[in-house]
Design a protein around this motif. Sequence first.
Motif, short mmCIF file in Angstrom:
data_model
loop_
_atom_site.label_atom_id
_atom_site.label_comp_id
_atom_site.label_asym_id
_atom_site.label_seq_id
_atom_site.Cartn_x
_atom_site.Cartn_y
_atom_site.Cartn_z
N PHE A 52 -62.42 65.68 -27.36
CA PHE A 52 -63.51 66.09 -26.28
C PHE A 52 -64.68 66.44 -26.96
CE2 PHE A 52 -59.75 65.66 -23.89
CZ PHE A 52 -59.86 65.48 -22.84
N GLY A 53 -64.90 66.53 -28.27
CA GLY A 53 -66.01 66.97 -28.87
C GLY A 53 -66.21 65.71 -29.95
N ILE A 54 -66.00 64.60 -29.78
CA ILE A 54 -66.13 63.52 -30.88
C ILE A 54 -67.35 63.52 -31.77
CG2 ILE A 54 -66.03 60.91 -31.46
CD1 ILE A 54 -64.41 60.89 -28.74
N GLN A 55 -68.75 63.66 -31.24
CA GLN A 55 -69.97 63.62 -31.88
C GLN A 55 -70.35 64.98 -31.75
OE1 GLN A 55 -71.17 59.67 -29.72
NE2 GLN A 55 -72.30 59.61 -31.59
N ALA A 56 -69.84 65.96 -31.21
CA ALA A 56 -70.35 67.31 -31.17
C ALA A 56 -70.52 67.93 -32.76
CB ALA A 56 -69.88 68.20 -30.24
N PRO A 57 -71.59 68.66 -32.68
CA PRO A 57 -72.02 69.02 -34.42
C PRO A 57 -70.46 70.10 -34.58
CG PRO A 57 -73.62 69.47 -32.96
CD PRO A 57 -72.76 68.94 -32.15
N VAL A 58 -69.93 70.03 -35.72
CA VAL A 58 -68.89 70.71 -36.46
C VAL A 58 -69.20 72.33 -36.23
CG1 VAL A 58 -67.42 71.43 -38.55
CG2 VAL A 58 -68.26 69.12 -38.12
#
Lengths: 381, 259
Positions: A52-58
Amino acid sequence: MSTPFLNPKHRLLRRTVRAFCEKELRPIAGQIDQEARFPWEVVEKMARLGYFGIQAPVDLGGAGLDAVSYAVIIEEVSRVSAAIGLCLSVHNSVALYPIVAFGTPEQHRRWVPDLAGGKKIGAFCLTEPNVGSDAGAVAATAVPTPDGWLVNANKVFVTNGGIADICLVFARTDPSAGRKGISVIVAERGSKGFVVGDLEDLCGMRANPVSSIRLYDCTVPKDNLLGSPGQGLAIGMAALDTGRIGIAAQALGIAQACLEEGVRYANQRQQFGVLLARHQAIQMMIADMATQVEASRMMVYRAAALKDQGMPVGLAAAQAKLFASEAACTVSDLAVQIHGGYGYSKAYAVERYYRDARVTRIYEGTSEVHRLVIAREVLNG
Amino acid sequence: MSLNSIVCIKSVVLSAPDGVGRRTPQNSDLNPFDRPALEAALRIKASLGGSVTALTMGPAVSIEALAEAQAMGVDGAVLINDPSLAGSDTLVTSRVLAAAIGRLTPYGFVFFGTRSADSDTGQVGPQTAALLGVPFVSGVKQMQPASDDWDITRRMDEWEEVWRVRLPAAVSIHPMAFSPRPIPLAGIAQAHDHMKVQSWSLADLGLPADRVGLAGSPTRVANLKKVKRQRTCRMLDGEPREQVEALVAYLGTKGLMGS
């Protein structure tokens, strides 16, 4: 399959996602479609693994992956369950992405970790009963008051609507400014006046709880405006550029599944004393299916790779979405044809793929709107 | 008590080649029997602390197997890659792994899968342990610390044995025993964007070229061909109960079903 667009990271991702989906989603994919049930038991596992956070920043709780990775993941999930691929695509690219791209640091802190961790599900509320392709005609309103925005909206066909906690609502903040008077307000489920309508009884994608979402005199905090007033359609179009890659990848996953089922069936069913695969009529279909799938894949990965290189992606994404969704319909139609009467029965998965494929030509911009977008770019250079 | 573990893994060929196959990323994958071994090592680390190092010998494509191990959560990865290693048999592989493990001291356990999915010998684990001079337990399903020693449960068809061993020791993990964790997406990004694989050559291991590869291998593959298995169909007669009894008796004599 081999493709020059994938690096070792993408190959490991594909294997990992495929193994997960085969183990967790495959056994229930047909059943959740028939029961129109959202499989929380699997979705919670996906949430813990970062889907659910594939491209969200780490640093905001995301997996920090690139756009090609995103396309590979949506393709692989959709290959098994297009309805769950849809949930991820909408959540990641038209709910979470605009908040990451246009949100303030404070908005990032408030919403991104919960969304990226799948603790909250996102939705994109643009469509209204009389607003489809004509996105500029939004009738929903958000009026500034001392307590915040007073929002009234009737949003329909909201993907993830039945489970969404954080909704990007497109509403008119300046009645006199036309297309430039629309803004994005983030409304949260549970606010007073936030009502989830009945789930739609859809032809395909039935495991996704698509519903209407209505806001009746709903007061939303002032800080929930995303971007600046009037920036709504610009945010929406930026989100849809990314979203198109997701929907194209989803269509690709459906088409890939159809090809595999067609090949499998052609290699086991006999007619006239030989396998279907030995009949030239079937071979023609398989050749067309394989070619359409591979062409879709190249276009989808190319659009994603352009995005990763920071290149303009609007035309490539629109072309990929148009081509892959039309191809998914053609390929699923051929897969049913190869199966004959069995393909028209719920006993075989291609029946579901055929229903699931159809909507990819409609949502996040119809094929016709995409042709307009493409023609405009091509004609005006 | 913290414990350093080493997991020996292999990048296997997915489809049987005709003759000598070329290794490509598309036809290679982490040996599925090695995933439970990685899982076992990571669980011991989670309960006792310490580190887990994944070790492999193979062509450059093996780096993708190490990346998967990193995505699962290992702390370090070592690739032994040298042109003169081509053609190494299981004895040489064990010799090279033992030399590498000698550089990774101190360690408590060396983990292996029970066998590789492509060559299927099951020899590398026990041979490496013998060369290291450490105890080896195969088909392990459970590992418990017991004061200074460890109680290691190994599983066979319908039996379990418990062995008490003193570390350092080597084990091969039963494929059904430790269900490997699903890999988090962030782990994959992390493993590739911050790849930290140490690459060792023969010179690093102090092994002469004539002790490895084809030159150092007492065995070599003389021929490799695909075998098509004959399938037979046997019809059972009689009432359903008689048919079931006949089927059960047949499967029993074939050793496919317990009596």
